[in-house]
Scaffold this motif. Structure first.
Motif, PDB file in Angstrom:
ATOM      1  N   LEU A  11      73.788 114.328  55.328  1.00 40.33           N
ATOM      2  CA  LEU A  11      73.285 114.354  56.689  1.00 40.33           C
ATOM      3  C   LEU A  11      74.481 114.339  57.639  1.00 40.33           C
ATOM      4  O   LEU A  11      75.303 113.438  57.599  1.00 40.33           O
ATOM      5  CB  LEU A  11      72.377 113.151  56.953  1.00 40.33           C
ATOM      6  N   SER A  12      74.565 115.351  58.470  1.00 41.46           N
ATOM      7  CA  SER A  12      75.659 115.449  59.430  1.00 41.46           C
ATOM      8  C   SER A  12      75.100 115.382  60.839  1.00 41.46           C
ATOM      9  O   SER A  12      74.171 116.130  61.182  1.00 41.46           O
ATOM     10  CB  SER A  12      76.421 116.770  59.239  1.00 41.46           C
ATOM     11  N   GLU A  13      75.625 114.471  61.648  1.00 48.34           N
ATOM     12  CA  GLU A  13      75.144 114.352  63.019  1.00 48.34           C
ATOM     13  C   GLU A  13      75.311 115.660  63.774  1.00 48.34           C
ATOM     14  O   GLU A  13      76.340 116.325  63.677  1.00 48.34           O
ATOM     15  CB  GLU A  13      75.908 113.249  63.755  1.00 48.34           C
TER      16      GLU A  13
ATOM     17  N   ARG B  51      69.522 106.641  65.616  1.00 47.79           N
ATOM     18  CA  ARG B  51      69.633 105.380  64.879  1.00 47.79           C
ATOM     19  C   ARG B  51      68.500 105.254  63.856  1.00 47.79           C
ATOM     20  O   ARG B  51      68.743 104.910  62.691  1.00 47.79           O
ATOM     21  CB  ARG B  51      69.583 104.207  65.841  1.00 47.79           C
ATOM     22  N   GLY B  52      67.279 105.536  64.277  1.00 54.67           N
ATOM     23  CA  GLY B  52      66.147 105.427  63.362  1.00 54.67           C
ATOM     24  C   GLY B  52      66.272 106.354  62.174  1.00 54.67           C
ATOM     25  O   GLY B  52      65.959 105.978  61.037  1.00 54.67           O
ATOM     26  N   LEU B  53      66.753 107.566  62.420  1.00 53.90           N
ATOM     27  CA  LEU B  53      66.922 108.519  61.336  1.00 53.90           C
ATOM     28  C   LEU B  53      67.976 108.050  60.347  1.00 53.90           C
ATOM     29  O   LEU B  53      67.792 108.148  59.132  1.00 53.90           O
ATOM     30  CB  LEU B  53      67.289 109.877  61.922  1.00 53.90           C
ATOM     31  N   LEU B  54      69.085 107.512  60.857  1.00 53.15           N
ATOM     32  CA  LEU B  54      70.142 107.022  59.981  1.00 53.15           C
ATOM     33  C   LEU B  54      69.676 105.819  59.163  1.00 53.15           C
ATOM     34  O   LEU B  54      69.989 105.701  57.973  1.00 53.15           O
ATOM     35  CB  LEU B  54      71.373 106.664  60.800  1.00 53.15           C
ATOM     36  N   GLU B  55      68.922 104.925  59.785  1.00 52.88           N
ATOM     37  CA  GLU B  55      68.383 103.775  59.054  1.00 52.88           C
ATOM     38  C   GLU B  55      67.452 104.236  57.945  1.00 52.88           C
ATOM     39  O   GLU B  55      67.459 103.681  56.832  1.00 52.88           O
ATOM     40  CB  GLU B  55      67.658 102.839  60.013  1.00 52.88           C
ATOM     41  N   GLN B  56      66.661 105.251  58.235  1.00 53.82           N
ATOM     42  CA  GLN B  56      65.762 105.812  57.232  1.00 53.82           C
ATOM     43  C   GLN B  56      66.556 106.437  56.090  1.00 53.82           C
ATOM     44  O   GLN B  56      66.210 106.280  54.909  1.00 53.82           O
ATOM     45  CB  GLN B  56      64.864 106.858  57.896  1.00 53.82           C
ATOM     46  N   TRP B  57      67.636 107.135  56.438  1.00 52.38           N
ATOM     47  CA  TRP B  57      68.477 107.783  55.430  1.00 52.38           C
ATOM     48  C   TRP B  57      69.099 106.744  54.494  1.00 52.38           C
ATOM     49  O   TRP B  57      69.166 106.948  53.289  1.00 52.38           O
ATOM     50  CB  TRP B  57      69.542 108.609  56.115  1.00 52.38           C
ATOM     51  N   ILE B  58      69.557 105.644  55.061  1.00 51.23           N
ATOM     52  CA  ILE B  58      70.139 104.570  54.255  1.00 51.23           C
ATOM     53  C   ILE B  58      69.102 103.994  53.303  1.00 51.23           C
ATOM     54  O   ILE B  58      69.378 103.740  52.126  1.00 51.23           O
ATOM     55  CB  ILE B  58      70.725 103.471  55.166  1.00 51.23           C
TER      56      ILE B  58
ATOM     57  N   LEU C 176      72.632 110.513  48.380  1.00 55.57           N
ATOM     58  CA  LEU C 176      72.508 110.788  49.813  1.00 55.57           C
ATOM     59  C   LEU C 176      73.759 110.277  50.513  1.00 55.57           C
ATOM     60  O   LEU C 176      74.153 109.118  50.351  1.00 55.57           O
ATOM     61  CB  LEU C 176      71.265 110.123  50.403  1.00 55.57           C
ATOM     62  N   ILE C 177      74.391 111.150  51.281  1.00 53.98           N
ATOM     63  CA  ILE C 177      75.600 110.799  52.007  1.00 53.98           C
ATOM     64  C   ILE C 177      75.412 111.200  53.461  1.00 53.98           C
ATOM     65  O   ILE C 177      74.405 111.799  53.834  1.00 53.98           O
ATOM     66  CB  ILE C 177      76.847 111.475  51.394  1.00 53.98           C
ATOM     67  N   TRP C 178      76.392 110.870  54.306  1.00 50.15           N
ATOM     68  CA  TRP C 178      76.239 111.147  55.732  1.00 50.15           C
ATOM     69  C   TRP C 178      77.593 111.297  56.390  1.00 50.15           C
ATOM     70  O   TRP C 178      78.621 110.849  55.896  1.00 50.15           O
ATOM     71  CB  TRP C 178      75.459 110.029  56.416  1.00 50.15           C
ATOM     72  N   HIS C 179      77.550 111.943  57.558  1.00 53.01           N
ATOM     73  CA  HIS C 179      78.731 112.025  58.419  1.00 53.01           C
ATOM     74  C   HIS C 179      78.292 111.576  59.799  1.00 53.01           C
ATOM     75  O   HIS C 179      77.646 112.306  60.537  1.00 53.01           O
ATOM     76  CB  HIS C 179      79.283 113.449  58.480  1.00 53.01           C
ATOM     77  N   ASP C 180      78.602 110.335  60.137  1.00 50.29           N
ATOM     78  CA  ASP C 180      78.302 109.784  61.455  1.00 50.29           C
ATOM     79  C   ASP C 180      79.206 108.578  61.653  1.00 50.29           C
ATOM     80  O   ASP C 180      79.212 107.667  60.819  1.00 50.29           O
ATOM     81  CB  ASP C 180      76.832 109.377  61.573  1.00 50.29           C
TER      82      ASP C 180
ATOM     83  N   GLY D  52      78.675 102.725  60.152  1.00 49.96           N
ATOM     84  CA  GLY D  52      79.248 101.438  59.783  1.00 49.96           C
ATOM     85  C   GLY D  52      78.585 100.264  60.471  1.00 49.96           C
ATOM     86  O   GLY D  52      78.698  99.117  60.030  1.00 49.96           O
ATOM     87  N   MET D  53      77.854 100.543  61.550  1.00 52.67           N
ATOM     88  CA  MET D  53      77.131  99.487  62.246  1.00 52.67           C
ATOM     89  C   MET D  53      75.759  99.230  61.623  1.00 52.67           C
ATOM     90  O   MET D  53      75.086  98.268  61.986  1.00 52.67           O
ATOM     91  CB  MET D  53      76.925  99.867  63.727  1.00 52.67           C
ATOM     92  N   LEU D  54      75.342 100.082  60.698  1.00 52.03           N
ATOM     93  CA  LEU D  54      73.991  99.998  60.142  1.00 52.03           C
ATOM     94  C   LEU D  54      73.949  99.629  58.666  1.00 52.03           C
ATOM     95  O   LEU D  54      72.957  99.077  58.201  1.00 52.03           O
ATOM     96  CB  LEU D  54      73.267 101.345  60.329  1.00 52.03           C
ATOM     97  N   VAL D  55      74.999  99.967  57.924  1.00 55.02           N
ATOM     98  CA  VAL D  55      74.991  99.691  56.486  1.00 55.02           C
ATOM     99  C   VAL D  55      75.085  98.188  56.243  1.00 55.02           C
ATOM    100  O   VAL D  55      75.474  97.416  57.140  1.00 55.02           O
ATOM    101  CB  VAL D  55      76.164 100.407  55.780  1.00 55.02           C
ATOM    102  N   PRO D  56      74.748  97.728  55.038  1.00 57.56           N
ATOM    103  CA  PRO D  56      74.867  96.299  54.730  1.00 57.56           C
ATOM    104  C   PRO D  56      76.281  95.780  54.984  1.00 57.56           C
ATOM    105  O   PRO D  56      77.262  96.518  54.874  1.00 57.56           O
ATOM    106  CB  PRO D  56      74.507  96.238  53.243  1.00 57.56           C
ATOM    107  N   GLU D  57      76.380  94.511  55.325  1.00 53.93           N
ATOM    108  CA  GLU D  57      77.660  93.893  55.660  1.00 53.93           C
ATOM    109  C   GLU D  57      78.712  94.124  54.584  1.00 53.93           C
ATOM    110  O   GLU D  57      79.894  94.333  54.872  1.00 53.93           O
ATOM    111  CB  GLU D  57      77.471  92.395  55.871  1.00 53.93           C
TER     112      GLU D  57
END
Length: 364
Positions: free
Chosen positions: A194-196, A215-222, A234-238, A242-247
């Protein structure tokens, strides 16, 4: 506040990388499609007179390898419309670079699939904008391209080439993500990226998702990544993920990679800080790659981030995220140090310039 005070104490990141980890090289702007969201000026009749010669291109590949670049992605336009692409790919692989080829799928035949396998490419990315053939073809402005793209994925997978399906969500196709993943699984792809969407080139601002939708789409992707981890990657470019993935994963993210982790090369040898940012930072062979990468003042600003303004400049996540510099450029009228309007953490509402990203005449 003194801008220099934004620098974190003891920050040595700016000297940590002597070369980008990833370079995207548009080896031609010729393309048989006219994608509505294309970030370059690709077209069937794009000029080629100023493109690097084969020998110049081979010399640049050697410089990239010598500098320590890890990944070289050949793109365009449609890269395989450049006749010497196998020569360039072969040199890059032989020099130890991990090679990716990005394609719309139209140039993939059984013969080219086997050739890509024999050359030793690491992966091939095939773009899919929708699981609906008519919608995909309309995005790409080329009838029949969906069928060619899906056939290409099957052929590449059949010969053992790792296939990544590239998906860029916009307001038109943001609901198609799950169906594209399922299509990729059926076709034998190993990953979906997924590329922004960034307004650049032909891509207009009215295709961009609103910050909360992004944001909602990225959370869904994760969430889908975790659900499908045993089936497909599943990978991404955004830069904001880093603000959404687990700590536990956040330490692996550095935010915007422009001028830090990545760079782009245009067909004539012009370098820019990233795929979506048209600001030129140097040109090969007028300057060597190392001179460009180490000497461009704009890259120093990107690496240190103290000169970034707007919502990003005052954000507590400045040095973890930095905001997307290409998005900032697109909405500000050409200022790559401006705030990021796609951010959902610190909202930013710039004055949108009517025709900013509607054409192919952005300065390079």
């Amino acid at each position: 506040m003194d801008a220099h005070a934004k620098r974190p104490p003891g920050d040595t990141f700016v000297t940590a990388f002597k070369a980008p980890l990833y370079v995207a090289w548009e080896i031609t702007q010729r393309c048989n499609a006219r994608c509505v969201h294309c970030y370059s000026s690709s077209s069937p009749d794009a000029p080629t007179a100023t493109d690097l010669t084969t020998q110049e291109a081979l010399g640049l590949i050697d410089e990239l390898a010598d500098a320590g670049v890890l990944v070289l992605a050949f793109s365009g336009g449609e890269p395989m419309l450049r006749r010497d692409w196998p020569v360039l790919v072969d040199r890059a692989v032989r020099r130890g670079l991990s090679v990716n080829v990005g394609t719309n799928g139209s140039t993939i035949t059984r013969q080219t699939a086997h050739l890509l396998k024999d050359l030793g490419v690491k992966s091939v990315t095939v773009s899919i904008d929708s699981h609906r053939a008519a919608e995909h073809d309309d995005f790409r402005q080329l009838d029949g391209l969906f069928d060619k793209a899906t056939r290409a994925i099957r052929m590449l997978s059949d010969v053992g080439v790792r296939v990544v399906v590239g998906y860029t969500p916009t307001r038109r196709n943001q609901q198609d993500g799950r169906a594209i993943i399922e299509l990729a699984i059926r076709l034998g792809a190993e990953a979906v990226n997924l590329s922004e969407y960034v307004p650049a080139g032909r891509g207009a601002t009215d295709l961009a998702l609103e910050p909360e939708a992004l944001r909602g789409l990225l959370e869904q992707w994760i969430a889908w990544r975790d659900e499908l981890q045993d089936t497909i990657t599943l990978i991404w470019h955004d830069c904001r993920v880093g603000m959404l993935v687990p700590e536990s994963e956040r330490r692996d993210y550095v935010g915007c990679g422009a001028g830090r982790l990545l760079a782009r090369i245009l067909p004539d040898g012009t370098f820019t800080p990233c795929v979506f940012l048209p600001t030129a930072i140097g040109k090969y062979p007028e300057s060597s790659f190392s001179e460009i990468w180490r000497g461009a003042g704009l890259l120093t600003k990107f690496r240190e981030r103290w000169a970034i303004t707007g919502n990003c400049g005052e954000c507590e996540h400045l040095h973890k995220c930095g905001g997307c510099r290409a998005v900032a450029y697109a909405y500000s009228g050409g200022d790559p140090m401006a705030g990021d309007p796609h951010c959902w953490i610190e909202p930013h509402d710039p004055v949108r310039l009517a025709d900013l990203a509607a054409g192919e005449d952005l300065p390079v």
